[in-house]
Design a protein around this motif. Structure first.
Motif, PDB file in Angstrom:
ATOM      1  N   ALA A   1       0.965  -1.272   0.118  1.00  0.00           N
ATOM      2  CA  ALA A   1       0.289   0.118  -0.101  1.00  0.00           C
ATOM      3  C   ALA A   1       1.141   1.452   0.102  1.00  0.00           C
ATOM      4  N   ARG A   2       1.945   1.114   0.147  1.00  0.00           N
ATOM      5  CA  ARG A   2       3.020   2.478   0.497  1.00  0.00           C
ATOM      6  C   ARG A   2       4.489   1.922  -0.942  1.00  0.00           C
ATOM      7  N   GLY A   3       5.410   2.763  -1.281  1.00  0.00           N
ATOM      8  CA  GLY A   3       5.910   2.416  -1.914  1.00  0.00           C
ATOM      9  C   GLY A   3       7.185   3.651  -1.923  1.00  0.00           C
ATOM     10  N   LYS A   4       7.983   3.345  -2.688  1.00  0.00           N
ATOM     11  CA  LYS A   4       9.116   3.899  -3.833  1.00  0.00           C
ATOM     12  C   LYS A   4       9.437   4.439  -4.961  1.00  0.00           C
TER      13      LYS A   4
ATOM     14  N   ILE B   1      18.771  14.821 -13.360  1.00  0.00           N
ATOM     15  CA  ILE B   1      17.980  14.637 -11.681  1.00  0.00           C
ATOM     16  C   ILE B   1      17.318  13.263 -11.217  1.00  0.00           C
ATOM     17  N   TYR B   2      17.740  12.531 -10.255  1.00  0.00           N
ATOM     18  CA  TYR B   2      17.200  11.761 -10.272  1.00  0.00           C
ATOM     19  C   TYR B   2      16.223  11.938  -9.106  1.00  0.00           C
ATOM     20  N   TYR B   3      15.133  11.335  -8.729  1.00  0.00           N
ATOM     21  CA  TYR B   3      14.652  11.860  -7.567  1.00  0.00           C
ATOM     22  C   TYR B   3      13.650   9.964  -7.258  1.00  0.00           C
ATOM     23  N   ILE B   4      13.288  10.405  -5.473  1.00  0.00           N
ATOM     24  CA  ILE B   4      12.620   9.043  -5.334  1.00  0.00           C
ATOM     25  C   ILE B   4      11.039   9.971  -5.056  1.00  0.00           C
ATOM     26  N   HIS B   5      10.256   9.288  -5.396  1.00  0.00           N
ATOM     27  CA  HIS B   5       9.220   9.266  -5.447  1.00  0.00           C
ATOM     28  C   HIS B   5       8.461   8.289  -4.688  1.00  0.00           C
ATOM     29  N   SER B   6       8.173   8.601  -2.434  1.00  0.00           N
ATOM     30  CA  SER B   6       7.146   8.342  -2.047  1.00  0.00           C
ATOM     31  C   SER B   6       5.821   8.101  -1.777  1.00  0.00           C
ATOM     32  N   TRP B   7       5.211   6.981  -2.155  1.00  0.00           N
ATOM     33  CA  TRP B   7       3.451   7.059  -2.629  1.00  0.00           C
ATOM     34  C   TRP B   7       3.005   6.384  -1.525  1.00  0.00           C
ATOM     35  N   SER B   8       1.857   6.116  -1.342  1.00  0.00           N
ATOM     36  CA  SER B   8       0.945   6.001   0.083  1.00  0.00           C
ATOM     37  C   SER B   8      -0.948   5.898  -1.282  1.00  0.00           C
ATOM     38  N   MET B   9      -0.846   4.652  -0.870  1.00  0.00           N
ATOM     39  CA  MET B   9      -2.711   3.998  -1.445  1.00  0.00           C
ATOM     40  C   MET B   9      -3.595   4.506  -0.199  1.00  0.00           C
ATOM     41  N   GLU B  10      -2.743   4.760   1.071  1.00  0.00           N
ATOM     42  CA  GLU B  10      -3.827   5.057   2.100  1.00  0.00           C
ATOM     43  C   GLU B  10      -4.664   6.167   1.771  1.00  0.00           C
ATOM     44  N   PRO B  11      -5.967   6.427   2.501  1.00  0.00           N
ATOM     45  CA  PRO B  11      -6.519   7.512   2.076  1.00  0.00           C
ATOM     46  C   PRO B  11      -5.742   8.435   3.525  1.00  0.00           C
TER      47      PRO B  11
END
Length: 109
Positions: free
Chosen positions: A35-38, A51-61
């Motif tokens: 439900a969460r990841g990078k 430019i390298y970048y990390i996208h931290s995401w979540s599917m939690e409301p």
């Protein structure tokens, strides 16, 4: 997701819809596994260093997303932790040779 960052009197727009995705984490459903990841992205633009970048995401409301620029060394470490390699530099041949003999990543050194 988009985020604007400053660079030499100008602005650069990091956009996960248009930039190169180098690593995409598994996705599940809210409340479950994954439900969460990078994810790791690369933004290429003429006249600007990559430019390298990390996208931290979540599917939690109620949980937001974050775009975080990282150095190439941090991008390589991000991939190595996941058993992958960023082949941006030919001097990584030593690491490739060790892997071909069955040696793992950082924990074996």
């Amino acid at each position: 997701m988009k985020r604007s960052i400053a660079y030499n009197d100008g602005r650069i727009v990091l956009d996960t819809d248009h930039d190169i995705c180098l690593y995409s984490a598994a996705r599940g459903s809210p409340g479950g596994a994954y439900a969460r990841g990078k994810d790791l992205y690369l933004h290429e633009e003429d006249g600007v260093p990559d430019i390298y970048y990390i996208h931290s995401w979540s599917m939690e409301p109620g949980e937001g997303e974050l775009l975080q620029p990282v150095s190439i060394v941090a991008a390589e470490e991000f991939l190595e932790i996941r058993g992958l390699m960023l082949a941006a530099y030919p001097e990584k041949k030593g690491s490739l040779a060790l892997r071909s003999y069955g040696y793992g990543i950082a924990e074996e050194f």
